[in-house]
Design an enzyme around this catalytic site. Sequence first.
Site, mmCIF file in Angstrom:
data_model
loop_
_atom_site.group_PDB
_atom_site.id
_atom_site.type_symbol
_atom_site.label_atom_id
_atom_site.label_comp_id
_atom_site.label_asym_id
_atom_site.label_seq_id
_atom_site.Cartn_x
_atom_site.Cartn_y
_atom_site.Cartn_z
ATOM 1 N N LYS A 123 0.908 -1.201 -0.005
ATOM 2 C CA LYS A 123 0.090 -0.016 -0.072
ATOM 3 C C LYS A 123 0.898 1.136 0.051
ATOM 4 C CE LYS A 123 -3.522 -0.123 2.922
ATOM 5 N NZ LYS A 123 -4.160 -0.157 4.255
HETATM 6 C C1 E4P Z 1 -7.685 0.686 4.627
HETATM 7 O O1 E4P Z 1 -6.698 -0.177 4.038
HETATM 8 C C2 E4P Z 1 -7.183 1.719 5.866
HETATM 9 O O2 E4P Z 1 -6.521 0.838 6.683
HETATM 10 C C3 E4P Z 1 -8.309 1.803 6.646
HETATM 11 O O3 E4P Z 1 -9.853 1.578 5.804
HETATM 12 C C4 E4P Z 1 -8.410 3.238 7.256
HETATM 13 O O4 E4P Z 1 -9.470 3.596 7.947
HETATM 14 P P1 E4P Z 1 -9.676 4.653 9.053
HETATM 15 O O5 E4P Z 1 -10.159 5.687 8.386
HETATM 16 O O6 E4P Z 1 -10.761 4.004 10.205
HETATM 17 O O7 E4P Z 1 -8.300 4.686 9.658
#
Ligand code: E4P
Length: 217
Positions: A83
């Site tokens: 990512k």
């Molecule tokens: C996605 O891969 C992210 O880790 C995640 O959905 C981020 O979400 P948050 O806004 O709850 O931190």
Amino acid sequence: MNLYVDTADVESIERFTRYGILDGVTTNPSIVADDGRSYREVVTSVDAVVDGPVFAQVLAADVDGMVQEGRAYQEWGERVIVKIPATAAGFEALHRLRAAGIPAGITVVFTVEQAVIAAKADATFVAPYVGRMTDAGEDGVGAIERVQSIYDAYGFDTELLAASIRNPRQATECYAAGVDAVTLAPDVLAAHVSSAETEESTAGFQAAWGDRGSPIE
Ligand code: E4P
């Protein structure tokens, strides 16, 4: 549709695996920092229990650092997907990793344009942050719908992964938009599989059955 859980918690992953619904696990630096183990320990332990990809996010802010981390993550498990945040450096790192054949995509996406550029750059996935967009007063679900229609129109292969989902209603709106994938926090996913009314109705059936014993006797 691919369903991922956004966690480092192996017990949660094993629970959802028992339902036969889990296609993979997403992580991010906040989740791993809260867990307390190293990023490598989290990825390898998750990789051992999930039958699907494990998404791991780079921490570096510069291109070389992102590429170095992405390559290292790849060695932690065969199904690791890197990512990369949607920054200028991130798009450059994405191109280098994809050119080397490494599964990698773009996360922390806040605009439709970032999602279009990610697809053009052959990202394995793109993760718009639906909840954070909504928190900021923007139309997070509307952005997902626009990205989906653009990807359909051009036939992009990039997986549209709706992320940062705050509740089951937001998740349902993403399903209705026909997204390729969603990732859900364990509590949001757990809320998909039960309701107070189901519990109440089931208790009613059991009360009606009373002391008649097993139905298969
Ligand atoms: C996605 O891969 C992210 O880790 C995640 O959905 C981020 O979400 P948050 O806004 O709850 O931190």
